[in-house]
Each structure stands twice: as C-alpha cells, then as structure tokens.
Design an enzyme around this catalytic site. Structure first.
Site, PDB file in Angstrom:
ATOM      1  N   LYS A 183       0.851  -1.201   0.000  1.00  0.00           N
ATOM      2  CA  LYS A 183       0.000   0.000   0.000  1.00  0.00           C
ATOM      3  C   LYS A 183       0.886   1.250   0.000  1.00  0.00           C
ATOM      4  O   LYS A 183       2.088   1.170   0.302  1.00  0.00           O
ATOM      5  CB  LYS A 183      -0.896  -0.016   1.234  1.00  0.00           C
ATOM      6  N   TYR A 224      16.642  30.696   8.148  1.00  0.00           N
ATOM      7  CA  TYR A 224      15.387  31.327   8.587  1.00  0.00           C
ATOM      8  C   TYR A 224      15.284  31.339  10.106  1.00  0.00           C
ATOM      9  O   TYR A 224      15.631  30.369  10.770  1.00  0.00           O
ATOM     10  CB  TYR A 224      14.190  30.529   8.067  1.00  0.00           C
TER      11      TYR A 224
HETATM   12  C1  PLP Z   1      -0.081  -1.937   6.667  1.00  0.00           C
HETATM   13  C2  PLP Z   1      -0.755  -3.189   6.994  1.00  0.00           C
HETATM   14  C3  PLP Z   1      -0.042  -4.382   7.203  1.00  0.00           C
HETATM   15  C4  PLP Z   1       1.463  -4.466   7.254  1.00  0.00           C
HETATM   16  O1  PLP Z   1       1.962  -4.176   8.548  1.00  0.00           O
HETATM   17  P1  PLP Z   1       3.537  -4.104   8.850  1.00  0.00           P
HETATM   18  O2  PLP Z   1       3.598  -3.700  10.282  1.00  0.00           O
HETATM   19  O3  PLP Z   1       4.081  -3.042   7.941  1.00  0.00           O
HETATM   20  O4  PLP Z   1       4.107  -5.430   8.589  1.00  0.00           O
HETATM   21  C5  PLP Z   1      -0.770  -5.547   7.368  1.00  0.00           C
HETATM   22  N1  PLP Z   1      -2.117  -5.526   7.364  1.00  0.00           N
HETATM   23  C6  PLP Z   1      -2.832  -4.399   7.196  1.00  0.00           C
HETATM   24  C7  PLP Z   1      -4.322  -4.448   7.225  1.00  0.00           C
HETATM   25  C8  PLP Z   1      -2.181  -3.193   7.018  1.00  0.00           C
HETATM   26  O5  PLP Z   1      -2.893  -2.079   6.861  1.00  0.00           O
END
Ligand code: PLP
Length: 371
Positions: free
Chosen positions: A34, A265
C-alpha cells in the site's frame, strides 16, 4: 527529469533478501504494498516480489490495485480500504481485484451491484478483533456468513483482521486475545465457505508468532528492511533485515560561517566559533521534515554531521567543521545521505526518533522524493 535534486534509491537486492528471510518462516505471504509500497515504488517492488515467488499482494485503494494489474501483475490482489464507491466496485469486477468488505452498508451495496453477475466476485471479509477501526464484530460473523452465502454474486475468499500491538512484547496477552477472537470468526465463516483462507499477521507477528499469522501473513515494514521490533526485547527476531531505501542529496555549497553569524530562517543557529557549513539539496518539500529535530544527522563520506539551523523547503545545512578537522575534504557535488548509505548510516529508526514519529512515516515521506 526528477523535479528535486535529491535521490531515492531502492535496493532490490535487499528487498529480495528480506523477502527470503520472511519466507523462511515457512508461511505463505501476501506482502503489503500500500501507499506506493511504503514509498518504494509500487510496480517495481511488485515485480521483484513476484519474481521471488509472491502470488498475493495487498494494496490500499482499488486504484492502486488497477495500477498493479496494468503493470502486468497477474496474481491475487486485495484492496485493504475496500471498494469505496460504484466506480471502485466496477473496477474490482473488471480487473479481478478482491475488495475488502468490512461493514453492512458495504456488503449490501456490493450484493446489489454484483447480483446479476455470471461469476461470483471474490471478497476479503474483515473482522474487528481489537483494532476498532474497520471490520465486522466477531459476534456478527455468523450473520455475515449467511448474508454472503445468500448472494450468488459474491464469494468469501479470505478472512482478515489486523493486530494492534504485535510489535510490543509486553502486550502479548492482547495479541493472543485478538488471535483467539479471529479463530472464532474463522469458524463462523468457514461453516459456509470451507475454502476460506485466513490472514492475520503483520511483520511483527510473522517474526515472533508465525503460528498466529494465518494462512497468508501480511508483512509490510520488514520487507522494506525496517525491524518493527527495534528497541524491544525481541529485536533479535528482525535483526537480519536489510534497509531497502537510501536517500541522498548533493552538497550545493561549502561555506565558512564566521563566529557570531547566524544561519538560515529565524536565525535559530548562531556560530559560537568559526564553522564550516555544507548546504545540502533536500528539504521538507522532499519529505525531509522541518522539525523539531534537535540532533538530526546527515552522513557525508560515511561520517555523521549535525544538521544546523532550520530545514528549508529544498535545502538543509550541515556543520562539517569536525569532518574537515578529520581531513575529510567535503566539496560541492558530494553525496550527502539523509537515510542509509555507506559508513555510519542514519537509519529510519534514527529519523523516527528525531521527528517524534515511527519509521513507517519516515519511509513514506522520503519516498515521495522519487517523483
Ligand atoms: C499496513 C498493513 C499491514 C502491514 O503491517 P507491517 O507492520 O508493515 O508489517 C498488514 N495488514 C494491514 C491491514 C495493514 O494495513
């Protein structure tokens, strides 16, 4: 040509190494890609994972899933945010994407749109075992199973839930309770869908309790080489992971800053003695956060040097006086590493601690510099 002068490199050898390390747990994986593969680039990461034997991927949006399909990924894709509108539902059907179904309104709408389909659409059912975010209540799972069984247009292919504290050893009781509730939900749904596959564990669960992860574990962070158990009593479980993202920017200028002068800044930095400063071409527009970060370091020639003054939109200043004293002749054009690189590299955990956040956010932010 990229719009920024900074450079984000994705080390696919390390990605393959991390994949193999997680596959060595013996569990089948549905890697999570994702948010543009946590900033590492969705389609390139997917291609490497597929070549490494991965045949399930989880994305966030249906749009990401469509991008993956268009790039040629032919195996199973689950969209973890579900189908949010009718356009998403049509795309899920057209591109053979498995949407998440997590509540009654979503289930009803999908049942309506898919009612006349010739072939059932596979869905992933999400149940809430303790994250209290998306998901049907475990107590409702028998009714969900009946409702799905009554929809010829839909078929439950997977049951999913997400762990809230798998990366915190002192919270094991909560994780085990979530796994137990997941087991109850699985029994209810399996009564109607015997082929159902289960998916519970993230990286931390996979590394520490592979038995609780389900048929398809869902690692994200670990694939990108960041140990979710860093700093805990179980850090050793993820010690073999290798960081995948490396971010650098060129030194734009090397300038003396005489004693008494202020820098940048807000004049937040005053040179108490004569200093030598390198101006580096990365800033908050590239995801390198403006602060507050009292002791951020940037690595030049493998040696860390402190950031001074305010981080600007596309520039950051580094005090290289000590490096010069060690005989390191830093020059314009040299590569300055804000994440990874040779020598005493700055890690995603280092930056997370500086920025008061988690390494997930660090890599998502810096990954934007790939554009
Ligand atoms: C992001 C996510 C994961 C992965 O988790 P990690 O801690 O990065 O391994 C697994 N399941 C769902 C539903 C997620 O949103």
């Amino acid at each position: 040509m990229p719009v920024c002068v900074c450079r984000v490199r994705v080390n696919h050898d390390h990605l393959r190494h991390n994949l193999a390390l997680l596959q060595a747990t013996g569990k089948a994986l549905m890697p999570v890609v994702k948010a543009d593969a946590y900033g590492h680039g969705l389609t390139d990461v997917a291609a490497t994972l597929a070549a490494g034997g991965v045949d399930h991927l989880a994305v966030g949006s249906v749009a990401e899933a469509v991008r993956l399909r268009r790039s040629g990924f032919g195996a199973c894709i689950v969209a973890l945010l579900g189908a949010v509108d009718d356009e998403n539902r049509a795309a899920a059907r057209a591109w053979d994407i498995v949407p998440l179904v997590h509540d009654w309104p979503g289930l009803s709408r999908l049942a309506e749109t898919e009612a006349k389909a010739e072939k059932p659409l596979r869905v992933a059912v999400k149940c809430d075992t303790g994250m209290s975010r998306l998901g049907f209540a475990v107590e409702d799972m028998a009714r969900v199973a009946q409702a799905l069984a009554a929809c010829p247009g839909l078929r439950a292919d997977m049951l999913m839930s997400h762990l809230a504290v798998a990366d915190e050893p002192e919270e094991d009781a909560y994780t085990r309770a979530q796994a137990a509730r997941f087991g109850e939900a699985a029994r209810a749904l399996r009564a109607y869908f015997p082929q159902l596959r289960l998916s519970l564990g993230n990286t931390a669960c996979l590394l520490t309790f592979p038995d609780l992860a389900g048929d398809l574990a869902r690692p994200g962070l670990g694939l990108y080489g960041v140990n979710p158990l860093h700093g805990t009593s179980r850090a050793g479980a993820g010690a073999g992971l290798k960081p995948v993202m490396e971010v650098s920017a060129p030194v734009l200028a090397v300038r003396p800053l005489p004693a008494g002068r202020t820098l940048g800044y807000g004049r937040t930095y005053t040179a108490l003695t004569d200093r030598l400063v390198a101006v580096v071409g990365i800033g908050y527009a590239d995801g390198y956060r403006r602060g507050p970060a009292p002791a951020t370091r940037i690595c030049l020639r493998g040696v860390r040097a402190p950031v001074i003054g305010r981080v600007a939109m596309q520039m950051t200043c580094v005090d290289i006086t000590e490096l010069a004293a060690q005989g390191l002749d830093i020059r314009p054009g040299d590569e300055a590493f804000v994440l990874g690189g040779p020598g005493h590299a700055v890690t995603a955990w280092d930056l997370a601690e500086q920025w008061g956040t988690i390494p997930y956010e660090v890599i998502c932010l810096l990954g934007k510099g790939r554009a």
